[in-house]
Scaffold this active site. Sequence first.
Site, short mmCIF file in Angstrom:
data_model
loop_
_atom_site.label_atom_id
_atom_site.label_comp_id
_atom_site.label_asym_id
_atom_site.label_seq_id
_atom_site.Cartn_x
_atom_site.Cartn_y
_atom_site.Cartn_z
N ASN A 1 -44.19 7.82 14.23
CA ASN A 1 -44.35 7.48 13.46
C ASN A 1 -43.03 7.24 12.62
O ASN A 1 -43.50 6.26 11.78
CB ASN A 1 -45.66 6.86 13.14
CG ASN A 1 -46.75 6.68 13.87
OD1 ASN A 1 -46.89 5.65 14.02
ND2 ASN A 1 -48.58 7.09 13.99
N ILE B 1 -36.56 14.83 20.88
CA ILE B 1 -35.38 15.55 21.06
C ILE B 1 -34.30 16.10 21.97
O ILE B 1 -35.04 16.89 22.53
CB ILE B 1 -36.07 16.80 20.07
CG1 ILE B 1 -37.20 15.58 19.20
CG2 ILE B 1 -35.06 17.65 19.37
CD1 ILE B 1 -36.67 15.19 18.48
N GLY C 1 -19.69 -6.17 41.29
CA GLY C 1 -20.28 -7.32 42.63
C GLY C 1 -21.66 -6.68 43.05
O GLY C 1 -21.98 -6.00 42.30
N GLU D 1 -29.83 7.52 17.17
CA GLU D 1 -29.04 8.00 16.11
C GLU D 1 -28.71 6.74 15.14
O GLU D 1 -27.44 6.63 14.01
CB GLU D 1 -27.26 8.57 16.34
CG GLU D 1 -27.59 10.00 16.63
CD GLU D 1 -26.37 10.68 16.43
OE1 GLU D 1 -25.35 10.86 15.65
OE2 GLU D 1 -26.29 11.79 17.03
N GLY D 2 -29.91 5.82 14.79
CA GLY D 2 -30.07 4.22 14.21
C GLY D 2 -29.59 3.95 14.92
O GLY D 2 -28.92 3.62 15.39
C1 LIG Z 1 -32.55 9.22 24.82
C2 LIG Z 1 -33.10 9.49 23.11
C3 LIG Z 1 -32.68 10.50 22.76
C4 LIG Z 1 -33.53 11.07 21.22
N1 LIG Z 1 -32.51 11.89 20.44
C5 LIG Z 1 -32.86 12.20 19.39
C6 LIG Z 1 -32.62 13.25 18.68
O1 LIG Z 1 -32.06 14.26 19.16
N2 LIG Z 1 -33.46 13.85 17.43
C7 LIG Z 1 -34.11 12.93 16.55
O2 LIG Z 1 -34.59 13.05 15.12
N3 LIG Z 1 -34.24 11.78 17.65
C8 LIG Z 1 -33.66 11.24 19.00
N4 LIG Z 1 -34.33 10.26 18.70
C9 LIG Z 1 -34.39 8.64 18.19
C10 LIG Z 1 -33.22 7.97 17.95
O3 LIG Z 1 -33.51 7.95 17.13
C11 LIG Z 1 -35.00 6.62 17.70
O4 LIG Z 1 -35.06 6.43 19.08
C12 LIG Z 1 -34.59 5.82 16.64
O5 LIG Z 1 -33.34 5.76 15.69
C13 LIG Z 1 -34.69 4.38 16.89
O6 LIG Z 1 -36.31 4.61 16.95
P1 LIG Z 1 -37.75 3.80 17.36
O7 LIG Z 1 -36.95 4.16 18.33
O8 LIG Z 1 -38.68 4.00 16.95
O9 LIG Z 1 -37.19 1.82 16.71
P2 LIG Z 1 -37.57 1.58 15.63
O10 LIG Z 1 -37.34 2.31 14.92
O11 LIG Z 1 -39.60 1.27 16.21
O12 LIG Z 1 -37.37 0.15 16.28
C14 LIG Z 1 -37.45 -1.30 17.45
C15 LIG Z 1 -37.00 -1.82 16.64
O13 LIG Z 1 -37.11 -2.59 16.07
C16 LIG Z 1 -35.42 -2.47 14.96
N5 LIG Z 1 -35.83 -2.69 14.03
C17 LIG Z 1 -36.82 -1.34 13.20
N6 LIG Z 1 -36.56 -1.64 11.60
C18 LIG Z 1 -36.36 -2.74 11.46
C19 LIG Z 1 -35.21 -2.85 9.97
N7 LIG Z 1 -35.78 -2.41 9.07
N8 LIG Z 1 -34.21 -3.45 10.34
C20 LIG Z 1 -34.38 -4.48 11.61
N9 LIG Z 1 -34.24 -3.78 12.98
C21 LIG Z 1 -35.13 -3.27 12.91
C22 LIG Z 1 -34.88 -1.22 15.55
O14 LIG Z 1 -33.62 -1.65 15.76
C23 LIG Z 1 -35.40 -1.98 17.04
O15 LIG Z 1 -34.28 -2.57 17.68
C24 LIG Z 1 -33.57 9.61 20.24
C25 LIG Z 1 -34.02 8.58 21.00
C26 LIG Z 1 -33.84 8.21 22.14
C27 LIG Z 1 -34.23 7.03 23.37
#
Ligand SMILES: Cc1cc2nc3c(=O)[nH]c(=O)nc-3n(C[C@H](O)[C@H](O)[C@H](O)COP(=O)(O)OP(=O)(O)OC[C@H]3O[C@@H](n4cnc5c(N)ncnc54)[C@H](O)[C@@H]3O)c2cc1C
Lengths: 259, 384
Positions: free
Chosen positions: B128, B156, B339, B363-364
């Site tokens: 969450n 992670i 292609g 990373e955001g």
């Molecule tokens: C392969 C992989 C490796 C990762 N590695 C790490 C790691 O090493 N350590 C770690 O801590 N995390 C890690 N992550 C987590 C990653 O940083 C998050 O997935 C990312 O920050 C986005 O969070 P979420 O996936 O929950 O998307 P959500 O926050 O649920 O976002 C879903 C969509 O809504 C949009 N959105 C959400 N809030 C807003 C807003 N306020 N304004 C506009 N748009 C918004 C987002 O841009 C996105 O398009 C990893 C993720 C993946 C997939």
Amino acid sequence: MDIIVCIKQVPDTKDVRLDPETNTMAREGVESIMNPFDRHALEEAVRIKENLGGTVTALSMGPPQAEAVLREAISCGADGGVLVSDRAFAGADTWATSYTLAKAMVTLGNFDLVLCGKQAIDGDTAQVGPGLATQLSLPYLTCVQKIRTIGDSGLVAERMMDDGYDVVQLPLPALLTVVKDINEPRVPSLKGKMRAKKAEIRVLRAADIHADEKCIGLAGSPTKVVSVFSPKPRGNRTVFTGSPAEQVEQLVAKLKGLL
Amino acid sequence: MDYFLTEEQQMIVETAREIAREKIIPLRAELDEKNEFPTSILMDMAKADLFGVFVPEEFGGLGGGCFEIVLVLEELARGCVGVATSFAANALGIYPVMIAGSQEQKERYLPDIASGRKWAAFGLTESNAGSDASGVRTTAVLDGDEWVLNGTKQWITNGGEAQIYSIVAMTDPSKGPRGASIFMVEDGDPGFSYGKKEDKMGIRASATRELIMKDCRIPKDRLVGRKGTGFITVMKTLDISRPGIASLGVGLGQAALDEAVVYAKQRVQFGRPIISFQAVQHMLADMAIQLEAARALVYAAARHIGSNAKNISKASSMCKVFASDMAMKVTTDAVQVLGGYGYMKEYPVEKMMRDAKILQIYEGTNQIQRNVIGQELNKEYASA
Ligand SMILES: Cc1cc2nc3c(=O)[nH]c(=O)nc-3n(C[C@H](O)[C@H](O)[C@H](O)COP(=O)(O)OP(=O)(O)OC[C@H]3O[C@@H](n4cnc5c(N)ncnc54)[C@H](O)[C@@H]3O)c2cc1C
């Protein structure tokens, strides 16, 4: 364990051409590299040093520019580099090269092990390793694919053969030539590169190694290249497939057809 | 283009390039297919001293900064973004110690990181808590001389492969963002375990796992910085690490362009190489323009950040957005240039396109980066 690794600078054969006029290698514009087999010899030496302690010295005979491969060797873990270089060495064949390197090693003094690549990719003779061991009266083993054990009392190594390998025990000091299967060479390290940049490469001239001038360079080389040519392509070949029995059947039929 | 690298920086580029050429490229398709972590390649990188690039010299590193690590990551990404991500996450995981750690913590961790003997990971995200880091539910409670952590981290990078983890946990949930702290958790700590490994679309050589803390007890001195400063350190960490993600985009874009141009010269249709068609040429030209613009921005941002400048968030976010969007576009266009062949696994560009997508997410997300840039603009023009 103090180890000497013999390293040759060679043209990168990936882009070597023969000069059709002179039948010699066209070296102009061709990049020079560390002989690939020597890279494996160096890696093995560095690994032995990492396990047992000691030193690794890279030794090369060649023109002044060959210094580059010695610096590269240092960046891969060698402690120092020695270049045997003198105009008088020019034109040396494998005999004169073995003699010269042997003299250089005697000049350098104590060592426990000499490692060479199986062969250099430019001449492909595979003679300098054994020649050198003979000059130095050292026991030697060629085509080493694995060093099983090594210590003060000697080493046990595997010599690659067409149909398997021999396991051979040698006392030290000894000389080994290695094949590529022996290890996977490392990429030069950053700290190694920095060390290599600053390292002083010791240069030994003919006089420094007390070489007999009749034994070095062109004058000391019994080999004379009469001509160089590309062999004619071989005739058509057929590869039989199927079970051994089927292949034999096909072969017999083919031979009968030739009668 | 010449970016006037120092001799040492050139050495770094060469070394990383050699790792990519000799060690990564021969293995990348297999690692991708098997979802396999590149342990042996990371060990090769360690031997080549690449892990030490960003670690201060007093702890056995080479003392480079943001720009040097950008150079390394760009070259690694030319080989494989999955492998490069594993390397990048290691830096991300240890930045909190470099930024806010005590001298003892630095002495404990940095020499092992510099030599590559140990790897790190960064644990912020939870089910969450994605873009909204304030959703973190993992807690840390002091019990005598130990912190007791409870919670689950998700996705992670390097999870289960690293030995050192920086974990964001709430030490005072009532205080919201000011109630978060960072802790160093180590492989083998009691109550610390790994959950399932994810099956991903791209960067499949990297390992993405859950971290599970169940009454995980760690010594008191594993708290990084002061209690309650966790989110500040997280923001600082991401500010300096994001140009690294951007440079993964630059390396990936370069790799895709290389493949596309070489292919376009060789592929003959209608009796001539397809590169002679203006439509193809213009596509390649646009790829090259975007790529070079991204590289210039990433290098400039990384140099700015490396100079210890004060305001770095905007530059950091801008280069991350631009370079990752570029990488997505350029890899997609590379597939187009090849292609149907580009769509097949025999060619590397389909993997590049799959790998590119993550750069816009982790990373955001790029939306969040644009939020940051927008907020910074709002501040800059406060008097307007
Ligand atoms: C392969 C992989 C490796 C990762 N590695 C790490 C790691 O090493 N350590 C770690 O801590 N995390 C890690 N992550 C987590 C990653 O940083 C998050 O997935 C990312 O920050 C986005 O969070 P979420 O996936 O929950 O998307 P959500 O926050 O649920 O976002 C879903 C969509 O809504 C949009 N959105 C959400 N809030 C807003 C807003 N306020 N304004 C506009 N748009 C918004 C987002 O841009 C996105 O398009 C990893 C993720 C993946 C997939």
